[in-house]
Design an enzyme around this catalytic site. Structure first.
Site, PDB file in Angstrom:
ATOM      1  N   GLY A   1      -4.438  -4.456  -4.852  1.00 44.92           N
ATOM      2  CA  GLY A   1      -5.467  -3.709  -5.570  1.00 44.92           C
ATOM      3  C   GLY A   1      -5.118  -2.248  -5.637  1.00 44.92           C
ATOM      4  O   GLY A   1      -4.577  -1.708  -4.683  1.00 44.92           O
ATOM      5  N   HIS A   2      -5.357  -1.640  -6.764  1.00 41.31           N
ATOM      6  CA  HIS A   2      -5.236  -0.194  -6.794  1.00 41.31           C
ATOM      7  C   HIS A   2      -6.248   0.442  -7.747  1.00 41.31           C
ATOM      8  O   HIS A   2      -6.744  -0.194  -8.655  1.00 41.31           O
ATOM      9  CB  HIS A   2      -3.804   0.273  -7.043  1.00 41.31           C
ATOM     10  CG  HIS A   2      -3.232  -0.161  -8.339  1.00 41.31           C
ATOM     11  ND1 HIS A   2      -2.342  -1.189  -8.442  1.00 41.31           N
ATOM     12  CD2 HIS A   2      -3.425   0.311  -9.586  1.00 41.31           C
ATOM     13  CE1 HIS A   2      -2.010  -1.331  -9.700  1.00 41.31           C
ATOM     14  NE2 HIS A   2      -2.635  -0.444 -10.421  1.00 41.31           N
TER      15      HIS A   2
ATOM     16  N   LYS B   1       2.128   2.351  -5.007  1.00 41.63           N
ATOM     17  CA  LYS B   1       2.800   1.896  -6.233  1.00 41.63           C
ATOM     18  C   LYS B   1       1.952   2.170  -7.468  1.00 41.63           C
ATOM     19  O   LYS B   1       2.479   2.467  -8.528  1.00 41.63           O
ATOM     20  CB  LYS B   1       3.095   0.387  -6.155  1.00 41.63           C
ATOM     21  CG  LYS B   1       4.088   0.015  -5.082  1.00 41.63           C
ATOM     22  CD  LYS B   1       4.343  -1.482  -5.036  1.00 41.63           C
ATOM     23  CE  LYS B   1       3.180  -2.298  -4.563  1.00 41.63           C
ATOM     24  NZ  LYS B   1       2.774  -2.069  -3.171  1.00 41.63           N
TER      25      LYS B   1
ATOM     26  N   GLN C   1       2.253  -5.958  -3.181  1.00 38.16           N
ATOM     27  CA  GLN C   1       2.592  -5.975  -1.753  1.00 38.16           C
ATOM     28  C   GLN C   1       3.898  -5.204  -1.507  1.00 38.16           C
ATOM     29  O   GLN C   1       4.186  -4.269  -2.230  1.00 38.16           O
ATOM     30  CB  GLN C   1       2.674  -7.407  -1.220  1.00 38.16           C
ATOM     31  CG  GLN C   1       1.324  -8.095  -1.083  1.00 38.16           C
ATOM     32  CD  GLN C   1       0.852  -8.764  -2.346  1.00 38.16           C
ATOM     33  OE1 GLN C   1       1.611  -9.428  -3.023  1.00 38.16           O
ATOM     34  NE2 GLN C   1      -0.409  -8.604  -2.665  1.00 38.16           N
TER      35      GLN C   1
ATOM     36  N   ASP D   1       0.816  -1.233   0.000  1.00 31.66           N
ATOM     37  CA  ASP D   1       0.000   0.000   0.000  1.00 31.66           C
ATOM     38  C   ASP D   1       0.840   1.269   0.000  1.00 31.66           C
ATOM     39  O   ASP D   1       0.427   2.297   0.537  1.00 31.66           O
ATOM     40  CB  ASP D   1      -0.949   0.034   1.218  1.00 31.66           C
ATOM     41  CG  ASP D   1      -1.797  -1.215   1.319  1.00 31.66           C
ATOM     42  OD1 ASP D   1      -2.268  -1.674   0.273  1.00 31.66           O
ATOM     43  OD2 ASP D   1      -1.965  -1.725   2.437  1.00 31.66           O
TER      44      ASP D   1
HETATM   45  P1  IMP Z   1      -2.546 -12.853   2.017  1.00 29.94           P
HETATM   46  O1  IMP Z   1      -1.640 -12.281   0.995  1.00 29.94           O
HETATM   47  O2  IMP Z   1      -4.003 -12.692   1.684  1.00 29.94           O
HETATM   48  O3  IMP Z   1      -2.204 -14.284   2.364  1.00 29.94           O
HETATM   49  O4  IMP Z   1      -2.345 -12.020   3.380  1.00 29.94           O
HETATM   50  C1  IMP Z   1      -1.149 -12.101   4.120  1.00 29.94           C
HETATM   51  C2  IMP Z   1      -0.788 -10.739   4.731  1.00 29.94           C
HETATM   52  O5  IMP Z   1      -0.386  -9.858   3.706  1.00 29.94           O
HETATM   53  C3  IMP Z   1      -1.936 -10.058   5.465  1.00 29.94           C
HETATM   54  O6  IMP Z   1      -1.404  -9.339   6.567  1.00 29.94           O
HETATM   55  C4  IMP Z   1      -2.475  -9.080   4.432  1.00 29.94           C
HETATM   56  O7  IMP Z   1      -3.124  -7.981   5.040  1.00 29.94           O
HETATM   57  C5  IMP Z   1      -1.183  -8.662   3.750  1.00 29.94           C
HETATM   58  N1  IMP Z   1      -1.388  -8.222   2.362  1.00 29.94           N
HETATM   59  C6  IMP Z   1      -1.589  -8.986   1.277  1.00 29.94           C
HETATM   60  N2  IMP Z   1      -1.703  -8.238   0.165  1.00 29.94           N
HETATM   61  C7  IMP Z   1      -1.542  -6.963   0.549  1.00 29.94           C
HETATM   62  C8  IMP Z   1      -1.511  -5.720  -0.159  1.00 29.94           C
HETATM   63  O8  IMP Z   1      -1.647  -5.639  -1.382  1.00 29.94           O
HETATM   64  N3  IMP Z   1      -1.299  -4.607   0.607  1.00 29.94           N
HETATM   65  C9  IMP Z   1      -1.109  -4.673   1.949  1.00 29.94           C
HETATM   66  N4  IMP Z   1      -1.125  -5.808   2.642  1.00 29.94           N
HETATM   67  C10 IMP Z   1      -1.337  -6.943   1.958  1.00 29.94           C
END
Ligand code: IMP
Length: 422
Positions: free
Chosen positions: A39-40, A15, A222, A12
């Site tokens: 997501g953006h 990007k 991420q 977040d």
């Molecule tokens: P997962 O990717 O759904 O398995 O989540 C694992 C961790 O990564 C969690 O703490 C999510 O909140 C975090 N996370 C996954 N994708 C994003 C993103 O695009 N932005 C911020 N945090 C993310």
């Protein structure tokens, strides 16, 4: 020139805006890891587009956009993104590509993600989109890939094999009725038909593009501290969000990467659980969350907020090979009296300057701050580095100094024009 763009914190970082700007200058835009956990939102005129899988570069005419082999794809999400593009008259047929090798998120992955999370003592706070279980199957060598949807026999065998084991686990461990072969089989073959025109060997396509001297932007999702290896494990995502993932996630070899640009916010945020040494106390945290509109683009969850952590950012510069920095949301710090930068951690009377891997240490470490004078609201939005308030300039120079990389872009608002290039 082939550029990798990475998030330097916990995702977040903003990007999306940098990708949108850089996309205009390249021929190809490629996603290399993650899935629809990212997501953006991109605003073009009065229209708002939300992307979770397709690179937003698709909005720029003529750009070729790829979903690389390192990405995991929820076909229903991809289908709806393609439909939305079509509805808005964006012509993508000849310029959208999906890797044959990208893994598919199956219905059982999403259920398993949510069921496992409810059973865990230490919750990760996943997005519940099936990301972890899909990558687990990839590593377990039982995943189903895009190319499998184009061969009924292969797909049927793989799906049967998976359901045989998974339905037993669902019933016995989770008291869940399990999944019907016929239903998934039919549904996914339909996705295969839909995506067939776009599925190809993207590694060959991209390496040809390198040979033709085309410019490629490889976009990470991420952030570095959600990386499966280098992040705050186990509170991470299941893919390689660092720049190394750009090679394994696309098939472009390391020698063909020219530059890595790191994106970070002028402060720090994180969603989900896990250690966060510079996290604000509740009152100030809420104030900053509202000021910066810090709510997740994918799940809408409130983001935790904190001061800029130069310990993690420095580690990020090292791990990714970052030479240029894009500092985002600088305007959110406008009007704050004193601004802090964490330059080290303190634990049991010891000063720690490098990112600690010991979980307990990281969770209990106290930040050591350098305090800097703030700057007033900059109502007449500055257009160049020189026009920034002297204290804002001093803050940026301090970040540059601490991180050992050059600040080349500063964002002071969500609009494209609210960007200072240095
Ligand atoms: P997962 O990717 O759904 O398995 O989540 C694992 C961790 O990564 C969690 O703490 C999510 O909140 C975090 N996370 C996954 N994708 C994003 C993103 O695009 N932005 C911020 N945090 C993310």
């Amino acid at each position: 020139m082939n550029i990798v763009l990475v998030g330097m914190q916990w995702g977040d970082e903003g990007k999306g805006k940098v990708i949108d700007i850089l996309s205009q200058k390249v021929d190809y835009v490629v996603r290399y890891q993650g899935g629809n956990n990212a997501g953006h939102t991109v605003v073009v005129g009065a229209k708002e587009y939300v992307f979770h899988l397709i690179p937003s570069g698709i909005l720029h005419a003529g750009k070729i956009c790829c979903i690389g082999n390192g990405v995991v794809i929820d076909p229903e999400v991809l289908k709806s993104e393609l439909n939305s593009l079509r509805k808005n008259g964006i012509d993508f047929d000849k310029r959208f590509k999906i890797s044959t090798l990208a893994h598919l998120i199956m219905p059982y992955h999403k259920n398993l993600d949510q069921l496992r999370e409810t059973k865990r003592m230490n919750k990760i706070g996943t997005t519940g989109r099936g990301i972890g279980p899909c990558y687990a199957d990839k590593i377990n060598r039982c995943g189903i890939r895009m190319v499998d949807l184009l061969n009924r026999r292969v797909f049927s065998d793989k799906l049967k094999d998976n359901l045989k084991e998974k339905n037993e686990i669902f019933k016995k461990v989770y008291r869940h009725p399990g999944f019907s072969f016929q239903q998934i089989y039919r549904q996914y073959l339909n996705y295969g038909k839909l995506f067939e025109p776009y599925i190809c060997n993207t590694a060959v396509l991209l390496n040809k593009a390198c040979n033709d001297k085309s410019d490629i932007l490889l976009e990470g999702a991420q952030g570095t501290f959600l990386d499966i290896d280098f992040g705050t494990y186990p509170f991470v995502t299941s893919s390689s969000a660092t720049s190394g993932g750009a090679c394994t996630g696309t098939g472009i070899p390391p020698v063909k990467i020219d530059k890595v640009v790191g994106v970070c916010k002028a402060y720090t945020t994180r969603v989900g659980e896990g250690p966060f040494p510079t996290e604000f106390t509740e009152g100030f945290g809420k104030f900053m969350r509202d000021k910066g509109n810090e709510f997740g683009a994918t799940t809408g969850r409130p983001r935790r907020c904190g001061w800029f952590d130069a310990v993690i950012a420095r580690e990020s510069v090292m791990l990714n090979g970052i030479t240029e920095l894009a500092i985002m949301k600088m305007d959110v710090l406008d009007g704050i009296d004193k601004i802090k930068i964490c330059v080290a951690y303190k634990y049991k009377n010891k000063i720690i300057k490098e990112f600690p891997h010991d979980f307990e240490l990281l969770s209990k470490a106290a930040p050591v701050y350098k305090e800097m004078a703030g700057w007033p609201n900059q109502a007449n939005k500055p257009r160049s580095f020189k026009e920034l308030h002297p204290n804002a300039r001093a803050y940026l120079l301090e970040l540059q100094n601490l991180l050992g990389a050059k600040v080349s872009m500063v964002s002071i608002g969500s609009a494209r024009k609210a960007t200072i290039f240095i």
